[in-house]
Design a protein around this motif. Structure first.
Motif, mmCIF file in Angstrom:
data_model
loop_
_atom_site.group_PDB
_atom_site.id
_atom_site.type_symbol
_atom_site.label_atom_id
_atom_site.label_comp_id
_atom_site.label_asym_id
_atom_site.label_seq_id
_atom_site.Cartn_x
_atom_site.Cartn_y
_atom_site.Cartn_z
ATOM 1 N N PRO A 110 74.422 4.843 3.357
ATOM 2 C CA PRO A 110 74.197 3.515 3.962
ATOM 3 C C PRO A 110 73.248 2.677 3.124
ATOM 4 O O PRO A 110 72.255 3.183 2.574
ATOM 5 C CB PRO A 110 73.583 3.857 5.324
ATOM 6 C CG PRO A 110 72.985 5.219 5.153
ATOM 7 C CD PRO A 110 73.879 5.945 4.193
ATOM 8 N N ILE A 111 73.556 1.390 3.032
ATOM 9 C CA ILE A 111 72.705 0.475 2.276
ATOM 10 C C ILE A 111 71.890 -0.435 3.192
ATOM 11 O O ILE A 111 70.924 -1.055 2.736
ATOM 12 C CB ILE A 111 73.539 -0.371 1.294
ATOM 13 C CG1 ILE A 111 74.551 -1.227 2.062
ATOM 14 C CG2 ILE A 111 74.233 0.504 0.272
ATOM 15 C CD1 ILE A 111 75.350 -2.166 1.173
ATOM 16 N N TRP A 112 72.275 -0.498 4.474
ATOM 17 C CA TRP A 112 71.595 -1.428 5.368
ATOM 18 C C TRP A 112 70.097 -1.131 5.551
ATOM 19 O O TRP A 112 69.307 -2.078 5.719
ATOM 20 C CB TRP A 112 72.299 -1.482 6.735
ATOM 21 C CG TRP A 112 72.290 -0.200 7.512
ATOM 22 C CD1 TRP A 112 73.248 0.754 7.547
ATOM 23 C CD2 TRP A 112 71.248 0.247 8.390
ATOM 24 N NE1 TRP A 112 72.881 1.790 8.366
ATOM 25 C CE2 TRP A 112 71.657 1.505 8.904
ATOM 26 C CE3 TRP A 112 70.012 -0.273 8.785
ATOM 27 C CZ2 TRP A 112 70.872 2.241 9.789
ATOM 28 C CZ3 TRP A 112 69.221 0.468 9.666
ATOM 29 C CH2 TRP A 112 69.665 1.699 10.155
ATOM 30 N N PRO A 113 69.663 0.168 5.526
ATOM 31 C CA PRO A 113 68.210 0.361 5.679
ATOM 32 C C PRO A 113 67.401 -0.301 4.568
ATOM 33 O O PRO A 113 66.322 -0.846 4.822
ATOM 34 C CB PRO A 113 68.061 1.886 5.636
ATOM 35 C CG PRO A 113 69.397 2.426 6.035
ATOM 36 C CD PRO A 113 70.377 1.463 5.450
ATOM 37 N N TRP A 114 67.937 -0.289 3.350
ATOM 38 C CA TRP A 114 67.202 -0.880 2.226
ATOM 39 C C TRP A 114 67.214 -2.401 2.294
ATOM 40 O O TRP A 114 66.268 -3.061 1.824
ATOM 41 C CB TRP A 114 67.794 -0.379 0.909
ATOM 42 C CG TRP A 114 67.841 1.117 0.877
ATOM 43 C CD1 TRP A 114 68.948 1.911 1.021
ATOM 44 C CD2 TRP A 114 66.724 2.007 0.786
ATOM 45 N NE1 TRP A 114 68.587 3.236 0.998
ATOM 46 C CE2 TRP A 114 67.232 3.321 0.856
ATOM 47 C CE3 TRP A 114 65.349 1.810 0.634
ATOM 48 C CZ2 TRP A 114 66.412 4.443 0.786
ATOM 49 C CZ3 TRP A 114 64.512 2.922 0.566
ATOM 50 C CH2 TRP A 114 65.048 4.220 0.638
#
Length: 238
Positions: A110-114
């Motif tokens: 997942p990229i959304w946390p960053w």
């Protein structure tokens, strides 16, 4: 481009514009040319697209540093500097993270946390510009972003170890498949970014930042062009 010394240096302006144009050319190349030049491999379309976006934003960063400093907020150094650095924080840093994660093909991480981690940067920037505070607008988000980068590098080390085990379990030939160089690239890039955003207009570092930008563009092109798009042996046998 922190102050007017860069704007008065014709050689620097030529280099500055040249780097932006090089980034645009590299982005267009990755988007519209599927066949690789540097290696006879099939590269990941997802990685090519994200890298092209990063390169396009690198070029856009050159534009907004120049445009905001030359045509808008030209007489307000504090607000101008906070604004352009905030834009870099919100775009370049998370995009580098996305590109690095896209190189790991064992799973979609997942990229959304960053991306979510960049929200405080906006808050710090707004407070800094509103209160005309260098601490809130620059120093606090600077150290916060460094902390985020350190967390990402630690995370990436573990992700890279997992990816390495997946490679060894599924492939006997690891040529054009390993990405350990990407971790080195991430560490060096974040260190350089920290150096650049603290140079306060020193022309030697301004020149150095553009040279490093060329190295980054070259590395990204090489990495995308030489990294084979992978499928596990189980998927290949389906």
């Amino acid at each position: 481009m922190f102050d007017y010394r860069g704007l008065q240096d014709v050689l620097f302006i030529a280099l500055y514009c040249g780097v932006a144009f090089l980034a645009v050319l590299a982005a267009v190349y990755l988007l519209f040319r599927r066949r690789n030049v540097f290696a006879d491999v099939k590269s990941s379309l997802r990685l090519r697209r994200w890298t092209a976006v990063l390169l396009a934003v690198m070029a856009a960063s050159h534009v907004w540093w120049y445009a905001i400093g030359q045509w808008w907020l030209a007489d307000d150094w504090l607000v101008r500097t906070i604004l352009v650095i905030m834009l870099d924080h919100l775009t370049l840093v998370p995009l580098v993270m996305v590109v690095l994660l896209s190189m790991l093909q064992d799973c979609r991480r997942p990229i959304w946390p960053w991306l979510l981690w960049q929200v405080p940067v906006v808050a710090f920037g707004i407070v800094g510009m509103d209160q005309r505070s260098w601490f809130y607008g620059y120093e606090l988000p600077h150290y916060y972003q460094l902390a985020v980068c350190v967390v990402f590098v630690v995370y990436y080390i573990f992700a890279l170890r997992q990816y390495g085990r997946w490679l060894r379990d599924n492939y006997a030939d690891l040529e054009h498949k390993e990405v350990w160089q990407s971790l080195v690239f991430a560490v060096v890039l974040f260190a350089v970014y920290s150096l650049y955003t603290s140079n306060m207009g020193e022309m030697a570092r301004e020149y150095l930042s553009q040279v490093i930008s060329i190295v980054i563009i070259a590395f990204l092109l090489w990495r995308v062009e030489t990294l084979q798009e992978l499928e596990s042996e189980e998927e290949e046998n389906i």
